[in-house]
Write an enzyme that holds these catalytic residues in place. Structure first.
Site, PDB file in Angstrom:
ATOM      1  CE  LYS A 209      -4.195   1.640  -0.048  1.00 32.70           C
ATOM      2  NZ  LYS A 209      -5.098   1.335  -1.163  1.00 32.70           N
ATOM      3  CB  SER A 410      -8.191   1.310  -2.861  1.00 30.60           C
ATOM      4  OG  SER A 410      -7.869   1.272  -1.487  1.00 30.60           O
TER       5      SER A 410
END
Length: 638
Positions: A209, A410
């Site tokens: 991430k 996401s």
């Protein structure tokens, strides 16, 4: 004397009453004339908007696809934003992908149109999936037996991908073709923030991430590079294969030519246009004036405009498109960053987008819902609000199909989890299943400028989120647990929706991005395919659920649904589309643009900085110390 006075008084009274009556008649006449004028004016505008756009075409007409702006699924902003932007000379040019596709579909069946001109000077590109969808529409137009000519003064990478699918590609003799490859450098701000005395305090879950890395590092991490490399390589392969197939070039020739570009350009004495001809990237060199004369000889001249017989693609679409009535498949566009509440077109609001889905689910004429996702994510709460409402629609028996566009990563992937079927384009960027939070503090900045802060609080939490002080370890622990909880919730929903065990989900999650093709291989989506495939899938599901109406279901039309607009707003919007604005331009240029243009500063750099710090603006608008977000900075690759 008194008798004379009374007579004069009566006379004056009579005159006064007469004048009042005349004044009343004049006022009433003026009011009637004003009302009639307004009615006639409104009728004139109504005729202009709804009937003046009915075009009359002769045979051998050229459909002119003069593309100005970027391809999008939904034009950003509403009527107010459009008007303000036009007045400031800063209007956002957007080309709705569905409008472009529909114009070509209609023209392919129209015997009056036998070719199309693709003019790309002002085309600003779009995401790779949008370009692929637009190129597919061009190929279908060609398959109907009609030809397409592409022209531009210069082709950049995005423009050329569309142009390469034309029958003939022309460029100005002083132009050329610039194909660079995929992947763009990102700004990293750690040293700048250190000099200012600001700490980013990044908290995240997900090894890959990388959305928060620019604020705590000075270069991309190895994990980020590891995640990006296979994705960008796969996208680059799709790009080069698409161009080489359309232009009938040898496989691998684009990469080979880029590798030898410096020497090859020297061989033609710096003539990039001739180099494009030599490499067969274009078919010829021609000015637009010369092309206009060529077309005039081939299709004839329109004496009203003293040019070749033509019709603009927007005029043609407005004239020929028909409103969908009765049973249909509703298409809800989820484009842009995801917020919690309401958002205008071009962005996703947890409340407003969920409301659109709810209305579609309650509409008896809606037989299925397609959610067209083109979002890098955003608010976890907003994502869940949208996903919940899609689940409600499914529970009511409405088939739900997700079509992933340029990016569905996401939070964009989160909102897709309630679908019966998820279809991603092979070039979609998706995944990025991870969560991060940034808690910026400026204790160093406060010290540098000599400002201190202090005061009594009844609990430690009362001032724990104050950005003027260093981050309290207890606050960090609190946010870390919240981020971990959201990640667990995210992966749990993926596990339930995709039928995967948690360990497998965690293996392909960790914030890592995938192409649509790769996501299908990892079972994160059902299959790779286009928007047309999603429409076919929705029709099949309707036919299966309503077997007695199967033939009707297989031809169900689609209808895009969104926030309701009043008749007056629709009238104003059509009026603006028809005539545009004559004000604006350089005289109404906003201060920011004037300063940037006159200072030698590259506005693209400034804009990229503004985009990088979107999360800070969002936090300030919410007046909160932090926000846990499911966001991917993965769309800036083409």
């Amino acid at each position: 004397m008194s008798t004379l006075f009374n007579k004069l008084k009566q006379l004056f009274s009579a005159v006064h009453r007469g004048l009042l009556k005349i004044s009343g008649w004049i006022t009433q006449s003026f009011r009637i004339a004003l009302v009639l004028g307004v009615v006639l004016y409104a009728a004139g505008i109504g005729w202009f908007v709804f009937y003046a756009d009915k075009v009359s075409l002769e045979n051998h007409t050229v459909l002119v696809l003069d593309l100005k702006g970027s391809l999008v699924d939904e034009a950003p902003g509403g009527l107010k934003d459009r008007v303000v932007g036009e007045l400031q000379g800063n209007a956002s040019n957007a080309i709705r992908l569905r409008d472009f596709v529909m114009a070509l579909e209609l023209a392919a069946k129209d015997n009056r149109i036998d070719r199309a001109l693709l003019k790309l000077d002002d085309f600003q590109g779009g995401g790779f999936v949008s370009l692929r969808e637009a190129s597919s529409a061009i190929e279908k137009f060609k398959a109907s037996g009609k030809s397409v000519v592409a022209w531009s003064t210069m082709y950049d990478q995005r423009q050329y991908y569309l142009a390469a699918h034309a029958n003939q590609v022309l460029v100005h003799p002083m132009g050329g073709v610039l194909i660079e490859g995929f992947g763009r450098p990102r700004n990293y701000y750690k040293d700048a923030l250190d000099k200012l005395g600001i700490s980013a305090n990044l908290i995240r879950v997900g090894k890959f991430k990388s959305a928060g890395e620019p604020f705590v590092l000075n270069a991309p991490s190895q994990d980020a590079l590891e995640a990006e490399r296979p994705v960008f390589d796969a996208l680059w392969c799709l790009y080069t294969q698409g161009v080489e197939k359309s232009r009938q070039l040898p496989p691998g020739s684009i990469a080979q030519n880029i590798a030898r570009l410096p020497d090859a350009l020297l061989d033609v004495k710096g003539d990039s246009a001739q180099l494009a001809v030599n490499w067969k990237w274009v078919d010829g060199l021609q000015s637009f004036g010369s092309l206009r004369d060529t077309l005039a000889k081939e299709v004839g001249i329109d004496k009203d405009i003293q040019s070749f017989r033509q019709v603009g693609w927007k005029e043609y679409l407005n004239s020929e498109v028909k409103k969908v009535k009765g049973d249909h498949i509703a298409v809800v566009v989820a484009q842009g960053e995801i917020g919690d509440g309401r958002a205008p077109p071009g962005k996703i609001g947890g409340v407003s987008t969920a409301e659109i889905i709810r209305k579609a689910a309650n509409d008896d004429e809606v037989k299925a819902i397609i959610l067209r996702v083109n979002s890098p994510g955003g608010s976890a709460l907003g994502s869940e609000l949208v996903r919940e409402q899609l689940q409600v629609a499914r529970d009511k028996g409405k088939p739900v199909v997700v079509s992933m566009g340029d990016v569905a990563a996401s939070g964009g992937y989160w909102i897709s989890l309630a679908a019966d079927t998820v279809i991603a384009d092979p070039a979609t960027i998706t995944g990025s299943i991870g969560v991060f939070a940034i808690l910026p503090t400026g204790e160093g900045l406060m010290h540098k400028i000599g400002v201190s802060t202090g005061g009594y609080q009844t609990t430690w939490l009362a001032g724990a989120g104050d950005p003027r002080k260093s981050l309290d370890p207890r606050m960090q622990k609190l946010v870390q647990s919240g981020v971990e909880h959201i990640y667990a919730d995210f992966t749990g929903k993926v596990s339930a929706a995709r039928g995967m065990d948690l360990a497998k989900v965690d293996e392909v999650a960790q914030g890592r991005i995938w192409t649509g093709e790769q996501a299908a291989q990892h079972k994160l989506v059902d299959r790779a395919g286009s928007f047309s495939d999603a429409v076919d899938e929705a029709r099949r599901k309707v036919a299966k659920s309503e077997s007695t109406l199967s033939d009707t279901a297989k031809s169900l039309p689609i209808r895009y649904v969104g926030p309701r607009t009043s008749p007056l707003e629709r009238l104003a919007q059509r009026f603006i589309e028809r005539i545009g604005f004559s004000v604006g331009g350089q005289f109404a240029l906003p201060f920011w643009n004037r300063w940037g243009q006159g200072s030698g500063v590259d506005l693209t750099v400034l804009n990229s900085v503004g985009q990088d710090f979107w999360w800070l603006q969002d936090m300030l608008s919410k007046r909160q110390a932090f926000d846990a977000v499911t966001h991917c900075f993965c769309e800036r690759s083409l």
